[in-house]
Design a protein around this motif. Structure first.
Motif, PDB file in Angstrom:
ATOM      1  N   GLN A  37      -0.440 -16.740 -29.002  1.00  0.00           N
ATOM      2  CA  GLN A  37      -1.159 -17.078 -27.778  1.00  0.00           C
ATOM      3  C   GLN A  37      -2.395 -17.871 -28.160  1.00  0.00           C
ATOM      4  OE1 GLN A  37      -3.046 -13.858 -25.657  1.00  0.00           O
ATOM      5  NE2 GLN A  37      -2.759 -14.853 -23.686  1.00  0.00           N
ATOM      6  N   ILE A  38      -2.372 -19.158 -27.844  1.00  0.00           N
ATOM      7  CA  ILE A  38      -3.564 -19.979 -28.002  1.00  0.00           C
ATOM      8  C   ILE A  38      -4.562 -19.561 -26.928  1.00  0.00           C
ATOM      9  CG2 ILE A  38      -4.449 -22.337 -27.866  1.00  0.00           C
ATOM     10  CD1 ILE A  38      -1.712 -23.228 -29.006  1.00  0.00           C
ATOM     11  N   LEU A  39      -5.839 -19.572 -27.281  1.00  0.00           N
ATOM     12  CA  LEU A  39      -6.878 -19.062 -26.382  1.00  0.00           C
ATOM     13  C   LEU A  39      -6.773 -19.672 -24.988  1.00  0.00           C
ATOM     14  CD1 LEU A  39      -9.403 -17.263 -26.274  1.00  0.00           C
ATOM     15  CD2 LEU A  39     -10.759 -19.291 -26.830  1.00  0.00           C
ATOM     16  N   GLY A  40      -6.694 -18.792 -23.988  1.00  0.00           N
ATOM     17  CA  GLY A  40      -6.662 -19.253 -22.611  1.00  0.00           C
ATOM     18  C   GLY A  40      -5.286 -19.656 -22.106  1.00  0.00           C
ATOM     19  N   GLN A  41      -4.279 -19.531 -22.965  1.00  0.00           N
ATOM     20  CA  GLN A  41      -2.930 -19.947 -22.567  1.00  0.00           C
ATOM     21  C   GLN A  41      -1.988 -18.748 -22.525  1.00  0.00           C
ATOM     22  OE1 GLN A  41      -1.456 -23.358 -24.707  1.00  0.00           O
ATOM     23  NE2 GLN A  41      -3.466 -24.343 -24.772  1.00  0.00           N
ATOM     24  N   LYS A  42      -0.750 -19.004 -22.172  1.00  0.00           N
ATOM     25  CA  LYS A  42       0.206 -17.910 -22.100  1.00  0.00           C
ATOM     26  C   LYS A  42       0.776 -17.598 -23.480  1.00  0.00           C
ATOM     27  CE  LYS A  42       4.195 -20.771 -20.836  1.00  0.00           C
ATOM     28  NZ  LYS A  42       5.258 -20.980 -19.828  1.00  0.00           N
ATOM     29  N   VAL A  43       1.437 -16.473 -23.566  1.00  0.00           N
ATOM     30  CA  VAL A  43       2.056 -16.037 -24.810  1.00  0.00           C
ATOM     31  C   VAL A  43       3.370 -16.804 -25.007  1.00  0.00           C
ATOM     32  CG1 VAL A  43       2.984 -14.047 -26.048  1.00  0.00           C
ATOM     33  CG2 VAL A  43       1.025 -13.755 -24.517  1.00  0.00           C
ATOM     34  N   GLU A  44       3.591 -17.273 -26.241  1.00  0.00           N
ATOM     35  CA  GLU A  44       4.788 -18.076 -26.534  1.00  0.00           C
ATOM     36  C   GLU A  44       5.596 -17.442 -27.663  1.00  0.00           C
ATOM     37  OE1 GLU A  44       3.538 -22.634 -26.261  1.00  0.00           O
ATOM     38  OE2 GLU A  44       2.190 -21.483 -27.533  1.00  0.00           O
ATOM     39  N   PHE A  45       6.879 -17.465 -27.521  1.00  0.00           N
ATOM     40  CA  PHE A  45       7.797 -16.944 -28.536  1.00  0.00           C
ATOM     41  C   PHE A  45       7.819 -17.876 -29.755  1.00  0.00           C
ATOM     42  CE2 PHE A  45      11.587 -15.090 -30.274  1.00  0.00           C
ATOM     43  CZ  PHE A  45      12.388 -16.140 -30.695  1.00  0.00           C
ATOM     44  N   LEU A  46       7.802 -17.287 -30.932  1.00  0.00           N
ATOM     45  CA  LEU A  46       7.957 -18.062 -32.164  1.00  0.00           C
ATOM     46  C   LEU A  46       9.336 -17.834 -32.786  1.00  0.00           C
ATOM     47  CD1 LEU A  46       4.531 -17.557 -33.998  1.00  0.00           C
ATOM     48  CD2 LEU A  46       5.345 -19.595 -32.812  1.00  0.00           C
ATOM     49  N   VAL A  47       9.656 -16.569 -33.076  1.00  0.00           N
ATOM     50  CA  VAL A  47      10.849 -16.293 -33.871  1.00  0.00           C
ATOM     51  C   VAL A  47      11.295 -14.849 -33.674  1.00  0.00           C
ATOM     52  CG1 VAL A  47       9.493 -15.583 -35.896  1.00  0.00           C
ATOM     53  CG2 VAL A  47      11.789 -16.548 -36.230  1.00  0.00           C
ATOM     54  N   SER A  48      12.604 -14.641 -33.791  1.00  0.00           N
ATOM     55  CA  SER A  48      13.147 -13.283 -33.828  1.00  0.00           C
ATOM     56  C   SER A  48      13.934 -13.111 -35.121  1.00  0.00           C
ATOM     57  CB  SER A  48      14.019 -12.980 -32.611  1.00  0.00           C
ATOM     58  OG  SER A  48      15.097 -13.877 -32.544  1.00  0.00           O
ATOM     59  N   PHE A  49      14.041 -11.864 -35.574  1.00  0.00           N
ATOM     60  CA  PHE A  49      14.556 -11.583 -36.918  1.00  0.00           C
ATOM     61  C   PHE A  49      15.394 -10.331 -36.848  1.00  0.00           C
ATOM     62  CE2 PHE A  49      13.949 -12.433 -41.416  1.00  0.00           C
ATOM     63  CZ  PHE A  49      14.080 -11.218 -42.060  1.00  0.00           C
ATOM     64  N   TYR A  50      16.595 -10.406 -37.402  1.00  0.00           N
ATOM     65  CA  TYR A  50      17.487  -9.244 -37.383  1.00  0.00           C
ATOM     66  C   TYR A  50      18.368  -9.274 -38.617  1.00  0.00           C
ATOM     67  CZ  TYR A  50      21.622  -6.490 -36.181  1.00  0.00           C
ATOM     68  OH  TYR A  50      22.660  -5.596 -36.204  1.00  0.00           O
ATOM     69  N   ASN A  51      18.561  -8.154 -39.221  1.00  0.00           N
ATOM     70  CA  ASN A  51      19.467  -8.036 -40.370  1.00  0.00           C
ATOM     71  C   ASN A  51      19.069  -9.025 -41.470  1.00  0.00           C
ATOM     72  OD1 ASN A  51      21.642  -6.778 -41.622  1.00  0.00           O
ATOM     73  ND2 ASN A  51      23.096  -8.300 -40.871  1.00  0.00           N
ATOM     74  N   ASN A  52      17.776  -9.113 -41.698  1.00  0.00           N
ATOM     75  CA  ASN A  52      17.207  -9.930 -42.772  1.00  0.00           C
ATOM     76  C   ASN A  52      17.411 -11.428 -42.621  1.00  0.00           C
ATOM     77  OD1 ASN A  52      15.761  -8.181 -44.498  1.00  0.00           O
ATOM     78  ND2 ASN A  52      17.696  -7.350 -45.238  1.00  0.00           N
ATOM     79  N   GLU A  53      17.601 -11.870 -41.390  1.00  0.00           N
ATOM     80  CA  GLU A  53      17.627 -13.302 -41.179  1.00  0.00           C
ATOM     81  C   GLU A  53      17.115 -13.644 -39.791  1.00  0.00           C
ATOM     82  OE1 GLU A  53      21.723 -14.215 -41.985  1.00  0.00           O
ATOM     83  OE2 GLU A  53      22.294 -13.971 -39.887  1.00  0.00           O
ATOM     84  N   ILE A  54      16.688 -14.906 -39.649  1.00  0.00           N
ATOM     85  CA  ILE A  54      16.216 -15.384 -38.362  1.00  0.00           C
ATOM     86  C   ILE A  54      17.391 -15.437 -37.400  1.00  0.00           C
ATOM     87  CG2 ILE A  54      15.325 -17.398 -37.151  1.00  0.00           C
ATOM     88  CD1 ILE A  54      13.606 -17.982 -39.632  1.00  0.00           C
ATOM     89  N   SER A  55      17.223 -14.834 -36.229  1.00  0.00           N
ATOM     90  CA  SER A  55      18.282 -14.888 -35.224  1.00  0.00           C
ATOM     91  C   SER A  55      18.003 -15.951 -34.169  1.00  0.00           C
ATOM     92  CB  SER A  55      18.489 -13.525 -34.554  1.00  0.00           C
ATOM     93  OG  SER A  55      17.291 -13.048 -34.006  1.00  0.00           O
ATOM     94  N   GLU A  56      16.740 -16.269 -33.958  1.00  0.00           N
ATOM     95  CA  GLU A  56      16.381 -17.305 -32.999  1.00  0.00           C
ATOM     96  C   GLU A  56      14.975 -17.800 -33.321  1.00  0.00           C
ATOM     97  OE1 GLU A  56      16.170 -15.915 -28.963  1.00  0.00           O
ATOM     98  OE2 GLU A  56      16.153 -17.929 -28.114  1.00  0.00           O
ATOM     99  N   LYS A  57      14.739 -19.085 -33.107  1.00  0.00           N
ATOM    100  CA  LYS A  57      13.381 -19.601 -33.286  1.00  0.00           C
ATOM    101  C   LYS A  57      13.103 -20.653 -32.237  1.00  0.00           C
ATOM    102  CE  LYS A  57      14.722 -22.960 -36.831  1.00  0.00           C
ATOM    103  NZ  LYS A  57      14.496 -23.426 -38.222  1.00  0.00           N
ATOM    104  N   SER A  58      11.818 -20.831 -31.930  1.00  0.00           N
ATOM    105  CA  SER A  58      11.429 -21.823 -30.946  1.00  0.00           C
ATOM    106  C   SER A  58      11.086 -23.134 -31.650  1.00  0.00           C
ATOM    107  CB  SER A  58      10.233 -21.331 -30.142  1.00  0.00           C
ATOM    108  OG  SER A  58       9.058 -21.352 -30.940  1.00  0.00           O
ATOM    109  N   GLU A  59      10.835 -24.140 -30.823  1.00  0.00           N
ATOM    110  CA  GLU A  59      10.480 -25.454 -31.373  1.00  0.00           C
ATOM    111  C   GLU A  59       9.121 -25.422 -32.061  1.00  0.00           C
ATOM    112  OE1 GLU A  59      11.339 -24.719 -28.326  1.00  0.00           O
ATOM    113  OE2 GLU A  59       9.539 -24.911 -27.090  1.00  0.00           O
TER     114      GLU A  59
END
Lengths: 114, 111
Positions: A37-59
């Protein structure tokens, strides 16, 4: 009640330095996340992780970012060469499983890049 | 991706007043959560409510998934209720489990 913990609570670093943000998810959870969350802005997804690997990531999650679960309890976010625009609050979250499960958020690490 | 709109963006109340915050979303959801961000920046989980109604003290929430909205009710507001309230959803059409947050409602409760 189990909770997600994060360290440090506040980190100040100089532009170009590497930083590692640490999280301890809830012990029986299987999915782990980083948001920012950059100051004053909304919360943004970066990455999810499961079973020792990235399952999803944002731009946002480009080559400067990496995640790791170095042992059975910690989950880390590394920023290789920080930029001024990386200054933000970084939240770690965990959930018992993936889709449709509640995500539990940690208190956040405030990163300031000077 | 899924769109999340919260209203109103800002709300100012006198202590003791009641309020309703709204969250509209553009697609069907697997997960919907309400958070309160306190003055220290921490996100406090309020409700996990993909459908139905829940209550916790002075706070309650209702999600009508078929009509794609959720409401957060705050009754007898207190100054400690001040802060930003976020709605976050996980779209059921996406392959992952990311939460998409709304812009938030900034609530100020005056004594």
């Amino acid at each position: 009640e189990p909770e997600v913990t994060q360290t440090p609570s506040h980190q100040v670093t100089q532009m170009g330095q590497e930083v590692i943000l640490r999280c301890v998810p809830i012990s029986n959870h299987l999915y782990f996340y980083w948001y920012r969350q950059i100051l004053g802005q909304k919360v943004e997804f970066l990455v999810s992780f499961y079973n020792n690997e990235i399952s999803e990531k944002s731009e946002i999650f480009d080559d400067q970012f990496s995640v790791e679960r170095p042992d059975g309890s910690n989950f880390t976010l590394k920023i290789r060469s920080t930029k001024l625009e990386d200054s933000a609050m970084y939240f770690c979250a965990s959930s018992p499983a993936g889709a449709a499960y509640e995500q539990y958020f940690g208190p956040g690490t405030r990163l300031t890049v000077t | 991706g899924i769109q999340v709109e919260q209203s109103p963006p800002d709300l100012i109340l006198q202590e003791g007043a009641n309020s309703t915050l709204r969250c509209n979303f553009s697609d069907s959801v697997n997960n919907l959560q309400w958070f309160h961000q306190n003055p220290w920046g921490q996100l406090i989980n309020l409700f996990y409510i993909p459908s139905g109604t829940k209550q916790n003290g002075r706070l309650s929430a209702t999600t009508v998934a078929t009509e794609r909205y959720s409401l957060l009710y705050i009754s007898s507001s207190q100054t400690t209720d001040s802060g930003v309230y976020f709605c976050a959803v996980e779209g059921s059409e996406t392959s992952g489990s990311r939460l998409t947050f709304g812009e938030g409602t900034q609530l100020t409760v005056n004594p």
